[in-house]
Scaffold this motif. Structure first.
Motif, mmCIF file in Angstrom:
data_model
loop_
_atom_site.group_PDB
_atom_site.id
_atom_site.type_symbol
_atom_site.label_atom_id
_atom_site.label_comp_id
_atom_site.label_asym_id
_atom_site.label_seq_id
_atom_site.Cartn_x
_atom_site.Cartn_y
_atom_site.Cartn_z
ATOM 1 N N MET A 194 0.803 -1.215 0.000
ATOM 2 C CA MET A 194 0.000 0.000 0.000
ATOM 3 C C MET A 194 0.841 1.273 0.000
ATOM 4 N N THR A 195 2.053 1.200 0.534
ATOM 5 C CA THR A 195 2.857 2.420 0.692
ATOM 6 C C THR A 195 4.147 2.425 -0.127
ATOM 7 N N GLY A 196 4.510 1.313 -0.749
ATOM 8 C CA GLY A 196 5.770 1.250 -1.487
ATOM 9 C C GLY A 196 5.648 1.729 -2.922
ATOM 10 N N PHE A 197 6.797 1.867 -3.582
ATOM 11 C CA PHE A 197 6.804 2.265 -5.000
ATOM 12 C C PHE A 197 8.058 1.735 -5.682
ATOM 13 N N PHE A 198 7.977 1.650 -7.004
ATOM 14 C CA PHE A 198 9.110 1.300 -7.854
ATOM 15 C C PHE A 198 9.325 2.433 -8.852
ATOM 16 N N ALA A 199 10.578 2.758 -9.080
ATOM 17 C CA ALA A 199 10.908 3.800 -10.059
ATOM 18 C C ALA A 199 12.167 3.393 -10.812
ATOM 19 N N GLN A 200 12.385 4.026 -11.950
ATOM 20 C CA GLN A 200 13.591 3.769 -12.737
ATOM 21 C C GLN A 200 14.081 5.083 -13.324
ATOM 22 N N GLU A 201 15.360 5.323 -13.182
ATOM 23 C CA GLU A 201 15.958 6.559 -13.683
ATOM 24 C C GLU A 201 17.190 6.221 -14.531
ATOM 25 N N ILE A 202 17.296 6.887 -15.670
ATOM 26 C CA ILE A 202 18.493 6.813 -16.517
ATOM 27 C C ILE A 202 19.167 8.176 -16.410
ATOM 28 N N VAL A 203 20.339 8.225 -15.782
ATOM 29 C CA VAL A 203 20.957 9.503 -15.440
ATOM 30 C C VAL A 203 22.391 9.552 -15.991
ATOM 31 N N PRO A 204 22.722 10.559 -16.757
ATOM 32 C CA PRO A 204 24.101 10.704 -17.243
ATOM 33 C C PRO A 204 25.068 10.967 -16.094
ATOM 34 N N SER A 205 26.286 10.565 -16.294
ATOM 35 C CA SER A 205 27.328 10.810 -15.299
ATOM 36 C C SER A 205 27.506 12.308 -15.078
ATOM 37 N N GLY A 206 27.571 12.706 -13.790
ATOM 38 C CA GLY A 206 27.772 14.102 -13.442
ATOM 39 C C GLY A 206 26.500 14.865 -13.152
ATOM 40 N N GLN A 207 25.326 14.277 -13.407
ATOM 41 C CA GLN A 207 24.068 14.986 -13.196
ATOM 42 C C GLN A 207 23.417 14.606 -11.866
ATOM 43 N N THR A 208 22.538 15.485 -11.398
ATOM 44 C CA THR A 208 21.781 15.278 -10.169
ATOM 45 C C THR A 208 20.311 15.073 -10.528
ATOM 46 N N PHE A 209 19.648 14.188 -9.827
ATOM 47 C CA PHE A 209 18.246 13.901 -10.146
ATOM 48 C C PHE A 209 17.432 13.707 -8.870
ATOM 49 N N ARG A 210 16.131 13.899 -9.007
ATOM 50 C CA ARG A 210 15.156 13.522 -7.991
ATOM 51 C C ARG A 210 14.299 12.385 -8.542
ATOM 52 N N ILE A 211 13.799 11.555 -7.661
ATOM 53 C CA ILE A 211 13.021 10.394 -8.090
ATOM 54 C C ILE A 211 11.687 10.864 -8.667
ATOM 55 N N GLN A 212 11.478 10.597 -9.951
ATOM 56 C CA GLN A 212 10.270 11.062 -10.640
ATOM 57 C C GLN A 212 9.624 9.972 -11.489
ATOM 58 N N ASN A 213 10.413 9.151 -12.159
ATOM 59 C CA ASN A 213 9.878 8.184 -13.110
ATOM 60 C C ASN A 213 9.378 6.936 -12.376
ATOM 61 N N ILE B 226 14.859 1.926 -8.484
ATOM 62 C CA ILE B 226 14.676 2.498 -7.153
ATOM 63 C C ILE B 226 13.418 1.906 -6.530
ATOM 64 N N LYS B 227 13.569 1.443 -5.313
ATOM 65 C CA LYS B 227 12.479 0.742 -4.651
ATOM 66 C C LYS B 227 12.329 1.244 -3.228
ATOM 67 N N ALA B 228 11.094 1.430 -2.807
ATOM 68 C CA ALA B 228 10.788 1.754 -1.414
ATOM 69 C C ALA B 228 9.717 0.782 -0.934
ATOM 70 N N ASP B 229 10.022 0.049 0.116
ATOM 71 C CA ASP B 229 9.081 -0.915 0.692
ATOM 72 C C ASP B 229 9.158 -0.819 2.206
ATOM 73 N N PRO B 230 8.355 0.048 2.820
ATOM 74 C CA PRO B 230 8.414 0.223 4.276
ATOM 75 C C PRO B 230 8.038 -1.024 5.057
ATOM 76 N N GLY B 231 7.429 -2.011 4.407
ATOM 77 C CA GLY B 231 7.021 -3.217 5.113
ATOM 78 C C GLY B 231 8.122 -4.242 5.269
ATOM 79 N N ILE B 232 9.286 -4.015 4.635
ATOM 80 C CA ILE B 232 10.355 -5.016 4.676
ATOM 81 C C ILE B 232 10.830 -5.309 6.096
ATOM 82 N N PRO B 233 11.073 -4.287 6.966
ATOM 83 C CA PRO B 233 11.506 -4.630 8.339
ATOM 84 C C PRO B 233 10.521 -5.541 9.062
#
Length: 449
Positions: A186-205, A372-379
């Motif tokens: 209910m609270t987790g998400f999956f994301a994927q980012e393709i980021v060039p070397s040297g750049q900064t990103f926030r999780i969006q995709n 990128i994965k977030a799963d608060p239920g893992i613990p």
């Protein structure tokens, strides 16, 4: 209200506590979990249309339409899968309180002593000894680590109570695992980012997320790809690829830094970043004595694998130029003219004369593909599995019980165990043999006197 309570107590709870229902639910959860593993989760519509066509449909019926309607593209977040988990959890809870907790309460109250000889006749393992007392039996049970309770001419002893608590721990651990799985879905998400070397990103995709996942998506920190590189084998095959990542707070200060590779992720605030893919983002070139400029490289799908290409102008008005094609970060770059003919090759850090100019390839810039994965239920799930292993080990401990009743010169003894029946019978017979030999020794002494 009384009718509702009666319905829950007499009808609903017995149905939920039924072992057959629990087994059916567990099998259904296992089947759909396997489907969620076999069928790719969270992919695009085009992916499912390509891999699960309507004609011919997989197994004659499983097309992309059926798959999407049934929710098999996100099994673990469908209402019916979560309903199965909740129903299985309710079944476990009902079983725990109606059977396991009830059995444990029996041990927490005043011990039930057997006060009549006929109670021993109902036991599969019982006997009657003459000229033997409770005081003769007590040392034998103490020697075998029984906990002993006495009341008047009655005795109750037991050992291995942890074996009774084990099933309760197993049930509680499974409930904890289910809660962790539901909370993560209910609270987790999956994301994927393709980021060039040297750049900064926030999780969006984000391509898959639970209905309550918004609170888990980081908004107060970002990630910088400091560097990306690939290790190649002597034959030119990719052996491993790495990303040097820094987590930055809102002020741009680095709060964590780590180099990640396959199976070695970066974890920060319940978010895990895995090294999953790579590509070529851009190429830095120089034409004659011009300043160094950076050109993006686009991905080209070919039957033999992936290629990346970019157009390099050789005239200032962009009327002429060459195409630069690369297949990795270390190999030779192929140069094609406008007609598609191969005219030359060049490596990173080298120059070549084409179209009347000198083309220098300064650097090929790689891009990292992060899952990128977030799963608060893992613990909760990990804790549940830990308790499950402990509970299973506890359940293997035999819970043995012994009752005794003194009636005049006769001693009635009986016992039972929940497992390891043969070992318990051997122990019980040894106790009786010891008491019988003691009785014979006492008779011999009295005869001599």
């Amino acid at each position: 209200m009384q009718a509702v309570r009666r319905y829950f107590k007499k009808e609903l709870i017995p149905v939920l506590a039924d072992l057959k229902l629990a087994i059916i639910l567990l099998l259904a959860i296992a089947v759909f979990s396997i489907l969620g593993t076999v069928i790719e989760q969270g992919q695009t519509l085009a992916f499912y249309q390509e891999n699960y066509p309507e004609d011919p449909a997989l197994f004659g019926f499983l097309s992309w339409k059926v798959l999407l309607i049934a929710g098999l593209d996100h099994v673990y977040r469908t209402w019916w899968y979560l309903s199965l988990l909740l129903l299985f959890g309710a079944s476990l809870t009902a079983c725990t309180f109606t059977r396991q907790i009830t059995a444990l309460r029996w041990f927490s109250r005043t011990w039930n002593f057997y006060s009549k000889p006929r109670q021993f006749e109902k036991m599969a393992l019982s006997t009657e000894l003459g000229e033997t007392s409770l005081q003769d039996l007590i040392p034998q049970l103490e020697q075998r680590r029984y906990r002993i309770f006495e009341k008047d001419n009655m005795l109750y002893a037991h050992k291995g109570l942890v074996g009774r608590i084990g099933p309760i721990v197993v049930h509680a651990s499974m409930l904890l695992i289910l809660l962790g799985a539901i909370y993560g879905a209910m609270t987790g998400f999956f994301a994927q980012e393709i980021v060039p070397s040297g750049q900064t990103f926030r999780i969006q995709n984000i391509f898959d997320a639970g209905p309550w996942a918004a609170a888990q998506i980081p908004k107060d920190w970002s990630v910088k790809v400091n560097d990306f590189w690939i290790d190649y084998s002597p034959e030119g095959r990719v052996e491993q690829f790495y990303s040097d990542l820094s987590v930055l707070d809102d002020g741009g200060e680095e709060v964590k830094r780590k180099t990640v590779w396959v199976n070695e992720p970066l974890r920060y605030k319940n978010v895990t970043m895995y090294q999953a893919d790579w590509g070529i983002a851009a190429v830095r070139v120089k034409v004659n004595n011009s300043p160094i400029f950076q050109l993006p490289m686009g991905e080209i799908e070919t039957p033999s694998g992936k290629l990346w290409g970019s157009f390099v102008p050789t005239k200032t008005d962009m009327s002429d130029g060459v195409s630069l094609i690369a297949k990795d970060l270390q190999g030779t770059q192929l140069i094609y003219d406008k007609t598609g003919q191969l005219v030359s090759t060049v490596r990173e850090g080298r120059s070549v004369d084409v179209n009347g100019v000198t083309l220098s390839v300064i650097k090929v810039i790689g891009s990292t593909g992060l899952q990128i994965k977030a799963d608060p239920g893992i613990p909760m799930v990990y804790l549940g599995f830990g308790l499950l292993m402990v509970g299973v080990l506890m359940s293997y401990v035999s819970h043995s019980q012994v009752w005794a009743l003194q009636e005049g010169s006769s001693l009635y003894i009986g016992g039972r165990t929940n497992r390891a029946q043969v070992a318990f019978e051997g122990e019980f017979v040894n106790v009786l043999d010891t008491l019988s030999s003691s009785e014979s020794d006492d008779a011999t002494v009295l005869a001599k006197v």
